[in-house]
Design a protein around this motif. Structure first.
Motif, PDB file in Angstrom:
ATOM      1  N   UNK A   1       0.823  -1.206   0.000  1.00 61.56           N
ATOM      2  CA  UNK A   1       0.000   0.000   0.000  1.00 61.56           C
ATOM      3  C   UNK A   1       0.857   1.256   0.000  1.00 61.56           C
ATOM      4  N   UNK A   2       1.928   1.263   0.811  1.00 63.69           N
ATOM      5  CA  UNK A   2       2.821   2.427   0.846  1.00 63.69           C
ATOM      6  C   UNK A   2       3.489   2.647  -0.509  1.00 63.69           C
ATOM      7  N   UNK A   3       3.922   1.579  -1.148  1.00 68.26           N
ATOM      8  CA  UNK A   3       4.540   1.719  -2.471  1.00 68.26           C
ATOM      9  C   UNK A   3       3.530   2.206  -3.505  1.00 68.26           C
ATOM     10  N   UNK A   4       2.266   1.765  -3.379  1.00 69.42           N
ATOM     11  CA  UNK A   4       1.228   2.263  -4.283  1.00 69.42           C
ATOM     12  C   UNK A   4       0.995   3.750  -4.058  1.00 69.42           C
TER      13      UNK A   4
ATOM     14  N   UNK B   1       3.172   5.892  -2.894  1.00 68.60           N
ATOM     15  CA  UNK B   1       4.330   6.603  -3.435  1.00 68.60           C
ATOM     16  C   UNK B   1       4.239   6.737  -4.946  1.00 68.60           C
ATOM     17  N   UNK B   2       3.753   5.695  -5.620  1.00 71.74           N
ATOM     18  CA  UNK B   2       3.587   5.772  -7.070  1.00 71.74           C
ATOM     19  C   UNK B   2       2.538   6.818  -7.442  1.00 71.74           C
ATOM     20  N   UNK B   3       1.438   6.834  -6.701  1.00 70.52           N
ATOM     21  CA  UNK B   3       0.401   7.834  -6.973  1.00 70.52           C
ATOM     22  C   UNK B   3       0.906   9.241  -6.692  1.00 70.52           C
ATOM     23  N   UNK B   4       1.662   9.412  -5.610  1.00 72.27           N
ATOM     24  CA  UNK B   4       2.225  10.727  -5.302  1.00 72.27           C
ATOM     25  C   UNK B   4       3.181  11.171  -6.396  1.00 72.27           C
ATOM     26  N   UNK B   5       3.992  10.246  -6.889  1.00 68.12           N
ATOM     27  CA  UNK B   5       4.924  10.589  -7.964  1.00 68.12           C
ATOM     28  C   UNK B   5       4.175  11.004  -9.227  1.00 68.12           C
ATOM     29  N   UNK B   6       3.071  10.301  -9.557  1.00 68.58           N
ATOM     30  CA  UNK B   6       2.289  10.669 -10.743  1.00 68.58           C
ATOM     31  C   UNK B   6       1.643  12.038 -10.557  1.00 68.58           C
ATOM     32  N   UNK B   7       1.084  12.293  -9.356  1.00 72.38           N
ATOM     33  CA  UNK B   7       0.470  13.597  -9.089  1.00 72.38           C
ATOM     34  C   UNK B   7       1.511  14.709  -9.129  1.00 72.38           C
ATOM     35  N   UNK B   8       2.688  14.444  -8.595  1.00 74.36           N
ATOM     36  CA  UNK B   8       3.759  15.438  -8.625  1.00 74.36           C
ATOM     37  C   UNK B   8       4.164  15.735 -10.061  1.00 74.36           C
ATOM     38  N   UNK B   9       4.183  14.707 -10.896  1.00 70.36           N
ATOM     39  CA  UNK B   9       4.518  14.918 -12.304  1.00 70.36           C
ATOM     40  C   UNK B   9       3.488  15.803 -12.983  1.00 70.36           C
TER      41      UNK B   9
ATOM     42  N   UNK C   1       4.580  21.085  -2.765  1.00 74.08           N
ATOM     43  CA  UNK C   1       5.180  21.115  -1.428  1.00 74.08           C
ATOM     44  C   UNK C   1       4.426  20.200  -0.471  1.00 74.08           C
ATOM     45  N   UNK C   2       3.089  20.226  -0.542  1.00 73.26           N
ATOM     46  CA  UNK C   2       2.302  19.342   0.329  1.00 73.26           C
ATOM     47  C   UNK C   2       2.556  17.873  -0.020  1.00 73.26           C
ATOM     48  N   UNK C   3       2.664  17.586  -1.312  1.00 67.46           N
ATOM     49  CA  UNK C   3       2.946  16.210  -1.724  1.00 67.46           C
ATOM     50  C   UNK C   3       4.329  15.761  -1.257  1.00 67.46           C
ATOM     51  N   UNK C   4       5.298  16.676  -1.245  1.00 72.08           N
ATOM     52  CA  UNK C   4       6.630  16.326  -0.787  1.00 72.08           C
ATOM     53  C   UNK C   4       6.603  15.913   0.685  1.00 72.08           C
ATOM     54  N   UNK C   5       5.875  16.670   1.506  1.00 79.27           N
ATOM     55  CA  UNK C   5       5.763  16.310   2.918  1.00 79.27           C
ATOM     56  C   UNK C   5       5.074  14.963   3.090  1.00 79.27           C
ATOM     57  N   UNK C   6       4.017  14.732   2.284  1.00 83.91           N
ATOM     58  CA  UNK C   6       3.312  13.458   2.368  1.00 83.91           C
ATOM     59  C   UNK C   6       4.204  12.308   1.890  1.00 83.91           C
ATOM     60  N   UNK C   7       4.994  12.541   0.844  1.00 83.73           N
ATOM     61  CA  UNK C   7       5.898  11.519   0.349  1.00 83.73           C
ATOM     62  C   UNK C   7       6.937  11.157   1.405  1.00 83.73           C
ATOM     63  N   UNK C   8       7.456  12.142   2.117  1.00 82.33           N
ATOM     64  CA  UNK C   8       8.415  11.859   3.176  1.00 82.33           C
ATOM     65  C   UNK C   8       7.798  10.997   4.269  1.00 82.33           C
TER      66      UNK C   8
END
Length: 400
Positions: free
Chosen positions: A105-108, A110-118, A229-236
Motif C-alpha cells: 500500500x505504501x509503495x502504491x 508513493x507511485x500515486x504521489x509521484x504521478x500527481x507530482x509529475x 510542497x504538500x505532496x513532498x511532505x506526504x511523500x516523506x
C-alpha cells in the motif's frame, strides 16, 4: 643294488651334508625371531564414529544394515518426527503478510504521489510559460504606449514653444499660452506614469521567470507549486513508513527462515554418512521410536585402520612413534609396511568404546603398540575391512 644303497647310506660325506642342511634349515627358520622382535597378540582395529539422533521420532527404513560398506558419502534421512507444533511459524507468517500488505500500500501511495507530482510539475511549467508570455505582452503594450506618449509629449512641447514665441510677439493671448502649457505638462505626466508602469511590468516579468509571481494575490508561488510542497511532505511520511516496514519485513523474513529451518531440522534428521566406512553396528531398527541423543549406529573408519599388538614392558623405550613395523594378517602371505602411531603402557586406561575391536583379553602386564597400516584393499570391504582379524607383527631389534 642293495649293497650300493647301503654304501651310500653309510657314507660319511652324505651324513655330514644332511647334518649341515638340517642345521641351516633350523637357523633359517629361527632367523626372523633372532633379527626381529615378534609381537604377541595382535589384531586389526579401527576408530568408530557414532551417529546419534538430535531429534525424537521414528527410525526410517533408510537406516543402513550392519556390514554395509559406504564407498562414497551418502545422505540419508534416518529419523522422522511424528508431529510438530507450527503455531509459531503461522504467527510469523501472518505478521509477514500484514507487513507485506502495508508495504505494498505504501509503495502504491508513493507511485500515486509521484504521478500527481509529475502532473503538478507540468501544470506549474505551463503556468510559468503563460504568465511570462502575458507579462511580456503587457510590457510590450506598455512600451508601445510609452513610445506614443513620448511622441505626443514632443509634439506638445513643440506646440508650446511656438505659442510662447507668438505670445512674446503678442500674436497669441495668455489664455492660449496657458492652455498649451497645461497640455504639455499633462502629456509629460502621463509619460512618466507609463514609464513607471513599464518598469513595474518588467520587474514582474523578471520575477516570474525566476519563479516568483508578484501579482498572484499576494502569493509568490502558484497553486500547483504549493500542492507539490504538500505532496513532498506526504511523500516523506510515506517513505518513512515504507522504510520502517521494509526493516521489519527483513527481520521477519530472517525469523521465518530460521523457524522453517528449525522445523525442517526437527521434522527429519538427515545425516551425511562419510565415505570409506563400514556400518559396524546398528543399535536401533526401522520403525523404532528414539529420543534425542539416542545412538543410531556406529561406523568403523576403514581408511584409518591400525594394528594393536602387545609387547613386554622392557620394549617400551625401543618403540618410538614413526618407526617402521611389518604386519602380516593371519591367513595372508603379504607383508604390510606400517608405522608406529602410539604406545600405551600396561596400566594405562583407554576408552574401548571408541574402537571397533575389543581388547578386553589382552595381557594386563604388557604394553600396547598401535601401528598404522595402509587403507583397505579392494576386496576387504566384504570382510568388514578385516577389523578384528589377528595379525603377526615384527619389529627390528636394531631400530631405536
Amino acid at each position: 643294488m642293495a649293497g650300493r644303497l647301503e654304501t651310500i647310506a653309510r657314507s660319511k660325506r652324505l651324513r655330514l651334508a644332511l647334518a649341515v642342511s638340517l642345521a641351516a634349515t633350523g637357523l633359517w627358520a629361527f632367523m626372523p625371531y633372532m633379527a626381529n622382535e615378534v609381537g604377541g597378540e595382535a589384531w586389526v582395529n579401527a576408530p568408530l564414529t557414532r551417529i546419534s539422533s538430535p531429534i525424537s521420532g521414528e527410525v526410517t527404513t533408510a537406516l543402513p544394515a550392519p556390514g554395509a560398506h559406504l564407498a562414497r558419502p551418502r545422505r540419508a534421512v534416518l529419523v522422522k518426527a511424528r508431529a510438530l507444533a507450527t503455531d509459531g511459524l503461522g504467527a510469523l507468517l501472518d505478521q509477514k503478510a500484514a507487513l507485506e500488505a502495508g508495504l505494498a500500500l505504501a509503495e502504491q501511495q508513493l507511485a500515486e504521489i509521484a504521478a500527481a507530482d509529475q502532473r503538478l510539475q507540468s501544470r506549474a511549467g505551463r503556468f510559468e510559460t503563460a504568465s511570462v508570455a502575458r507579462l511580456q505582452a503587457t510590457a510590450d503594450a506598455a512600451q508601445a504606449d510609452l513610445e506614443a506618449c513620448r511622441a505626443e509629449a514632443r509634439e506638445a512641447r513643440q506646440q508650446l514653444d511656438r505659442i510662447e514665441t507668438l505670445a512674446a510677439q503678442r500674436f497669441a493671448t495668455n489664455t492660449v499660452r496657458d492652455r498649451a502649457r497645461g497640455a504639455a505638462a499633462a502629456t509629460a505626466a502621463r509619460c512618466t506614469a507609463l514609464e513607471a508602469r513599464l518598469a513595474a511590468n518588467t520587474q514582474e516579468m523578471q520575477a516570474a521567470r525566476a519563479g516568483l509571481y508578484l501579482g498572484n494575490a499576494g502569493q509568490d508561488f502558484p497553486y500547483a507549486e504549493q500542492q507539490r510542497d504538500r505532496l513532498m511532505l506526504r511523500r516523506q511520511e510515506v517513505e518513512t513508513s515504507a522504510t520502517t516496514a521494509r526493516a521489519h519485513l527483513a527481520e521477519l523474513t530472517r525469523r521465518v527462515a530460521a523457524e522453517q529451518a528449525r522445523l525442517k531440522a526437527a521434522a527429519a534428521y538427515e545425516a551425511l554418512l562419510p565415505a570409506d566406512r563400514i556400518v559396524w553396528r546398528t543399535l536401533v531398527s526401522p520403525g523404532q521410536s528414539v529420543s534425542s541423543g539416542d545412538t543410531l549406529l556406529e561406523l568403523a573408519d576403514c581408511a584409518h585402520r591400525f594394528v594393536e599388538v602387545t609387547l613386554p614392558e622392557r620394549r617400551m623405550e625401543a618403540m618410538q612413534p614413526g618407526s617402521p613395523a611389518r604386519v602380516r594378517l593371519i591367513g595372508s602371505d603379504e607383508w604390510l609396511e606400517g608405522r608406529i602411531m602410539g604406545v600405551t603402557g600396561a596400566a594405562a586406561r583407554r576408552d574401548a568404546a571408541l574402537v571397533a575391536a575389543d581388547d578386553a583379553n589382552r595381557d594386563a602386564l604388557a604394553l600396547t603398540v598401535a601401528i598404522a597400516i595402509p587403507a583397505t584393499a579392494q576386496g576387504s570391504a566384504a570382510r568388514r575391512c578385516d577389523i578384528g582379524r589377528l595379525a603377526e607383527v615384527r619389529f627390528s631389534r636394531w631400530q631405536g
